[in-house]
Design a protein around this motif. Sequence first.
Motif, PDB file in Angstrom:
ATOM      1  N   ASN A  52       0.842  -1.190   0.000  1.00  0.00           N
ATOM      2  CA  ASN A  52       0.000   0.000   0.000  1.00  0.00           C
ATOM      3  C   ASN A  52       0.886   1.252   0.000  1.00  0.00           C
ATOM      4  O   ASN A  52       1.494   1.585   1.006  1.00  0.00           O
TER       5      ASN A  52
ATOM      6  N   TYR B 296       0.621  13.119  -6.278  1.00  0.00           N
ATOM      7  CA  TYR B 296      -0.724  13.598  -5.940  1.00  0.00           C
ATOM      8  C   TYR B 296      -1.605  13.628  -7.189  1.00  0.00           C
ATOM      9  O   TYR B 296      -2.778  13.277  -7.139  1.00  0.00           O
TER      10      TYR B 296
ATOM     11  N   ARG C 275      -5.489  13.789  -3.986  1.00  0.00           N
ATOM     12  CA  ARG C 275      -5.367  14.740  -5.096  1.00  0.00           C
ATOM     13  C   ARG C 275      -5.620  16.165  -4.601  1.00  0.00           C
ATOM     14  O   ARG C 275      -4.969  17.106  -5.047  1.00  0.00           O
TER      15      ARG C 275
ATOM     16  N   ARG D 214      -0.236   4.401  -0.774  1.00  0.00           N
ATOM     17  CA  ARG D 214      -1.111   5.576  -0.871  1.00  0.00           C
ATOM     18  C   ARG D 214      -0.540   6.818  -0.193  1.00  0.00           C
ATOM     19  O   ARG D 214      -0.817   7.929  -0.600  1.00  0.00           O
TER      20      ARG D 214
ATOM     21  N   VAL E  93      -1.678  11.774  -9.791  1.00  0.00           N
ATOM     22  CA  VAL E  93      -2.140  10.470 -10.301  1.00  0.00           C
ATOM     23  C   VAL E  93      -2.806   9.608  -9.229  1.00  0.00           C
ATOM     24  O   VAL E  93      -3.157   8.460  -9.502  1.00  0.00           O
ATOM     25  N   SER E  94      -2.995  10.163  -8.047  1.00  0.00           N
ATOM     26  CA  SER E  94      -3.598   9.383  -6.964  1.00  0.00           C
ATOM     27  C   SER E  94      -5.029   8.987  -7.311  1.00  0.00           C
ATOM     28  O   SER E  94      -5.776   9.751  -7.929  1.00  0.00           O
ATOM     29  N   ASP E  95      -5.403   7.782  -6.886  1.00  0.00           N
ATOM     30  CA  ASP E  95      -6.773   7.294  -7.068  1.00  0.00           C
ATOM     31  C   ASP E  95      -7.736   7.925  -6.070  1.00  0.00           C
ATOM     32  O   ASP E  95      -8.946   7.838  -6.246  1.00  0.00           O
ATOM     33  N   GLU E  96      -7.204   8.538  -5.029  1.00  0.00           N
ATOM     34  CA  GLU E  96      -8.042   9.078  -3.963  1.00  0.00           C
ATOM     35  C   GLU E  96      -8.167  10.596  -4.069  1.00  0.00           C
ATOM     36  O   GLU E  96      -7.176  11.305  -4.129  1.00  0.00           O
ATOM     37  N   LYS E  97      -9.406  11.052  -4.085  1.00  0.00           N
ATOM     38  CA  LYS E  97      -9.673  12.484  -4.198  1.00  0.00           C
ATOM     39  C   LYS E  97      -9.021  13.268  -3.065  1.00  0.00           C
ATOM     40  O   LYS E  97      -8.445  14.329  -3.289  1.00  0.00           O
TER      41      LYS E  97
END
Length: 186
Positions: free
Chosen positions: A105, A140, A149, A107, A142-146
């Motif tokens: 992980n 940031y 971003r 993230r 390309v992050s999948d999490e808003k």
Amino acid sequence: MTLQNCFYFLCITFLFTSLNLTAQTAASNNKALFTQGESHWFKRNLPEALFYLSAYIEKEKQPTDSNDFVNANDLLSVVYLTKSMYDSALYFSAIAFTAIDKIHNKRLLPNLYQNKARIYNQLGDLETTIKYFLIADSLYAVSDEKILRDIGVYNAAALGSIFQEQRQYDKAKEYYERAIQQSANQ
């Protein structure tokens, strides 16, 4: 099965159940330490955050994909940064980077780079500061999490400020405009 075998089986079962409950309780207590430390960190109660996060790290010792161990070390690096204790800030930042390398992980990786950039900025090493802010910026984006971003807004604003201080006004304008646009999209 004899009575003696039944008793033996029950004792072994009880022992394993007790050990399992003890392990679950310890894990739950460790999670509570992290949660308390993180909560105090967000409230900017830094002495309490330092206490709980340090206690969590002392008991946990190994990173997991929950990211709590990584996050605890990263938060401690920011606590020490806030206290202008840069060697300690770099120490806990390095532990966070080492820990995130050991898990799947990733993230929180942009946060690690952003906080490392903040440390180097306070140390006056602008080349390294810019390098780490740029890495954080790309992660940031390309992050999948808003939520991650959205943190990129602060990163872009920091880059704008740094480039402005360097009298690189075109780059400063580019990052300030990006921060404004990202902020409008939140």
